[in-house]
Motif scaffolding. Structure first.
Motif, PDB file in Angstrom:
ATOM      1  N   ILE A 272      33.726  34.148  44.493  1.00 55.48           N
ATOM      2  CA  ILE A 272      35.106  33.643  44.542  1.00 55.48           C
ATOM      3  C   ILE A 272      36.099  34.796  44.372  1.00 55.48           C
ATOM      4  O   ILE A 272      37.111  34.868  45.064  1.00 55.48           O
ATOM      5  N   LYS A 273      35.767  35.712  43.471  1.00 49.29           N
ATOM      6  CA  LYS A 273      36.699  36.788  43.092  1.00 49.29           C
ATOM      7  C   LYS A 273      35.914  38.103  43.034  1.00 49.29           C
ATOM      8  O   LYS A 273      35.425  38.499  41.964  1.00 49.29           O
ATOM      9  N   PRO A 274      35.786  38.784  44.181  1.00 50.25           N
ATOM     10  CA  PRO A 274      34.904  39.969  44.249  1.00 50.25           C
ATOM     11  C   PRO A 274      35.328  41.139  43.358  1.00 50.25           C
ATOM     12  O   PRO A 274      34.508  42.003  43.066  1.00 50.25           O
ATOM     13  N   ASP A 275      36.579  41.153  42.925  1.00 56.00           N
ATOM     14  CA  ASP A 275      37.049  42.269  42.075  1.00 56.00           C
ATOM     15  C   ASP A 275      37.111  41.846  40.600  1.00 56.00           C
ATOM     16  O   ASP A 275      37.928  42.363  39.837  1.00 56.00           O
ATOM     17  N   ALA A 277      36.009  42.325  37.333  1.00 51.35           N
ATOM     18  CA  ALA A 277      35.300  43.332  36.533  1.00 51.35           C
ATOM     19  C   ALA A 277      34.509  42.689  35.398  1.00 51.35           C
ATOM     20  O   ALA A 277      33.384  43.101  35.096  1.00 51.35           O
ATOM     21  N   LYS A 278      35.095  41.673  34.773  1.00 48.11           N
ATOM     22  CA  LYS A 278      34.425  41.012  33.642  1.00 48.11           C
ATOM     23  C   LYS A 278      33.097  40.394  34.070  1.00 48.11           C
ATOM     24  O   LYS A 278      32.119  40.391  33.306  1.00 48.11           O
ATOM     25  N   ALA A 279      33.028  39.866  35.293  1.00 50.58           N
ATOM     26  CA  ALA A 279      31.787  39.261  35.790  1.00 50.58           C
ATOM     27  C   ALA A 279      30.698  40.328  35.916  1.00 50.58           C
ATOM     28  O   ALA A 279      29.542  40.095  35.554  1.00 50.58           O
ATOM     29  N   TYR A 280      31.071  41.498  36.433  1.00 50.97           N
ATOM     30  CA  TYR A 280      30.101  42.594  36.544  1.00 50.97           C
ATOM     31  C   TYR A 280      29.647  43.063  35.156  1.00 50.97           C
ATOM     32  O   TYR A 280      28.463  43.316  34.929  1.00 50.97           O
ATOM     33  N   ASN A 281      30.591  43.173  34.226  1.00 52.00           N
ATOM     34  CA  ASN A 281      30.240  43.602  32.867  1.00 52.00           C
ATOM     35  C   ASN A 281      29.263  42.618  32.225  1.00 52.00           C
ATOM     36  O   ASN A 281      28.227  43.004  31.672  1.00 52.00           O
ATOM     37  N   ALA A 303      31.811  47.404  37.647  1.00 52.26           N
ATOM     38  CA  ALA A 303      32.943  46.954  36.820  1.00 52.26           C
ATOM     39  C   ALA A 303      33.952  48.082  36.646  1.00 52.26           C
ATOM     40  O   ALA A 303      35.171  47.870  36.724  1.00 52.26           O
ATOM     41  N   LEU A 304      33.454  49.312  36.453  1.00 54.63           N
ATOM     42  CA  LEU A 304      34.333  50.461  36.177  1.00 54.63           C
ATOM     43  C   LEU A 304      35.047  50.973  37.426  1.00 54.63           C
ATOM     44  O   LEU A 304      36.131  51.543  37.316  1.00 54.63           O
ATOM     45  N   VAL A 305      34.463  50.756  38.594  1.00 57.81           N
ATOM     46  CA  VAL A 305      35.168  51.087  39.848  1.00 57.81           C
ATOM     47  C   VAL A 305      36.406  50.197  39.968  1.00 57.81           C
ATOM     48  O   VAL A 305      37.487  50.647  40.351  1.00 57.81           O
ATOM     49  N   ILE A 306      36.240  48.927  39.604  1.00 59.03           N
ATOM     50  CA  ILE A 306      37.358  47.967  39.684  1.00 59.03           C
ATOM     51  C   ILE A 306      38.382  48.237  38.581  1.00 59.03           C
ATOM     52  O   ILE A 306      39.587  48.191  38.809  1.00 59.03           O
ATOM     53  N   LYS A 307      37.886  48.536  37.380  1.00 58.06           N
ATOM     54  CA  LYS A 307      38.756  48.675  36.201  1.00 58.06           C
ATOM     55  C   LYS A 307      38.336  49.944  35.435  1.00 58.06           C
ATOM     56  O   LYS A 307      37.530  49.879  34.503  1.00 58.06           O
ATOM     57  N   PRO A 308      38.882  51.094  35.848  1.00 53.76           N
ATOM     58  CA  PRO A 308      38.419  52.377  35.280  1.00 53.76           C
ATOM     59  C   PRO A 308      38.660  52.528  33.773  1.00 53.76           C
ATOM     60  O   PRO A 308      38.035  53.387  33.149  1.00 53.76           O
ATOM     61  N   ASP A 309      39.543  51.743  33.199  1.00 55.56           N
ATOM     62  CA  ASP A 309      39.821  51.858  31.755  1.00 55.56           C
ATOM     63  C   ASP A 309      39.126  50.744  30.959  1.00 55.56           C
ATOM     64  O   ASP A 309      39.577  50.345  29.893  1.00 55.56           O
ATOM     65  N   TYR A 310      38.001  50.265  31.461  1.00 57.44           N
ATOM     66  CA  TYR A 310      37.294  49.128  30.856  1.00 57.44           C
ATOM     67  C   TYR A 310      36.377  49.660  29.744  1.00 57.44           C
ATOM     68  O   TYR A 310      35.193  49.958  29.964  1.00 57.44           O
TER      69      TYR A 310
END
Length: 337
Positions: A272-275, A277-281, A303-310
């Motif tokens: 549903i939402k490919p970007d 980050a929380k789902a990947y984490n 996850a980090l590609v989407i959200k580098p400050d995660y």
């Protein structure tokens, strides 16, 4: 010609009321062709374009209104709504201020300015805008509700509860206020009261997906995992593209040891939402629990590609690298967190 123009305007209004938007636009255009300086027809056309989601065109129509009638507060207000819908929050606020300069008691303009300020993260200014709306219109339930949401975000939970209580005193069947109240009660650790608040929201609005999702979060906190899954499933029945509900369900399934089902839930969220980050984490955590450490690291990296400050994803990847015996890489990853 003027009489005919007014007839077409009225026809457009009638068609708009019937949600026949394409036909309404044709009628307004006909009115304007007969009376080129017809500000009301341009305004109503802008409103229909707004309802169609054609926000750029709506702004053009409102600008045309204002070129003909520069002191038209409603046109500035409606333009603010269209700009806000485009994410142009600073321009929207400017437009609301222009509406208020013309019509200082314009409660809706104060309210929507508060919403735009809140979206910008300017919570104190948003609170002030809601206060102005309420000074003009003391029975403005929506303003109390949104004030409550902003107070919650500021960590002023007791004041948020008071704001929701005022909204509900004005509008006892206000499902959103009950739902938001539930979220704040949960934050206060009052889980039983939060569940009761969601139940009231759902008794008013049985197809309220957000209330089911929030109910699920609170049930999980209470350790009632099966009931939480039921709540998420109800949310997803109502709103099948509810990525957050899939994420939350995945967390509960993982807690139950149903790791493959949890991964399926996270994949559904990502479909549903490919970007997300929380789902990947979260998927990385589940893969790690399955002992699939290399796959987990790849997933954290996504996850980090989407959200580098995660920070959480860096920390989880660090733990996984440590489990693999890659201590130097783990230390570097912890430092990034």
């Amino acid at each position: 010609q003027t009489d005919y123009a007014e007839a077409y305007l009225n026809m457009g209004n009638a068609l708009n009321n019937q949600i026949k938007l394409v036909e309404a636009l044709k009628a307004y255009n006909k009115a304007i062709s007969l009376k080129p300086n017809y500000s009301q027809a341009y305004l109503n056309m802008g409103n229909v374009l707004f309802d169609q989601g054609k926000l750029e065109e709506a702004v053009e129509a409102y600008n045309k209104v204002l070129s003909l009638k520069p002191d038209y507060a409603e046109a500035f207000y409606n333009m603010g709504n269209a700009l806000s819908g485009q994410g142009k929050l600073e321009e929207a606020i400017e437009s609301y201020n222009k509406a208020l300069a013309i019509k200082p008691d314009y409660a809706k303009a104060c309210f929507n300015m508060g919403n735009a300020l809140q979206e910008q993260g300017k919570s104190e200014e948003a609170i002030e805008a809601y206060a102005k709306a309420l000074a003009i219109k003391p029975d403005y339930a929506d303003a109390y509700n949104n004030r409550g949401v902003t107070l919650h975000e500021q960590g002023k939970l007791k004041e948020a509860i008071e704001a929701y209580a005022k909204a509900l005193a004005i509008k006892p069947d206000y499902a959103d206020a009950y739902n938001n109240r539930g979220v704040t009660l949960h934050e206060q650790g009052k889980l039983k009261e939060a569940i009761e608040s969601y139940a009231k929201a759902l008794s008013i609005k049985p197809d309220y997906a957000d209330a089911y999702n929030n109910r699920g979060i609170t049930l999980k906190e209470q350790g009632k995992l099966e009931e939480a899954i039921e709540a998420y499933n109800k949310a997803l029945t109502i709103k099948p593209d509810y990525a957050e509900a899939y994420i939350n369900m995945g967390v509960v399934l993982a807690d139950q040891g149903k790791l493959e089902e949890a991964i399926d839930a996270y994949n559904n969220a990502l479909a549903i939402k490919p970007d997300y980050a929380k789902a990947y984490n979260n998927m990385g955590n589940t893969l790690k629990d399955q002992g699939r450490l290399e796959e987990a690291i790849k997933t954290y990296n996504k996850a980090l590609v989407i959200k580098p400050d995660y920070a959480e994803a860096y920390n989880n990847m660090g733990i996984t690298l440590k489990d693999q015996g890659r201590l130097e890489e783990a230390i570097k990853t912890y430092n990034k967190a």
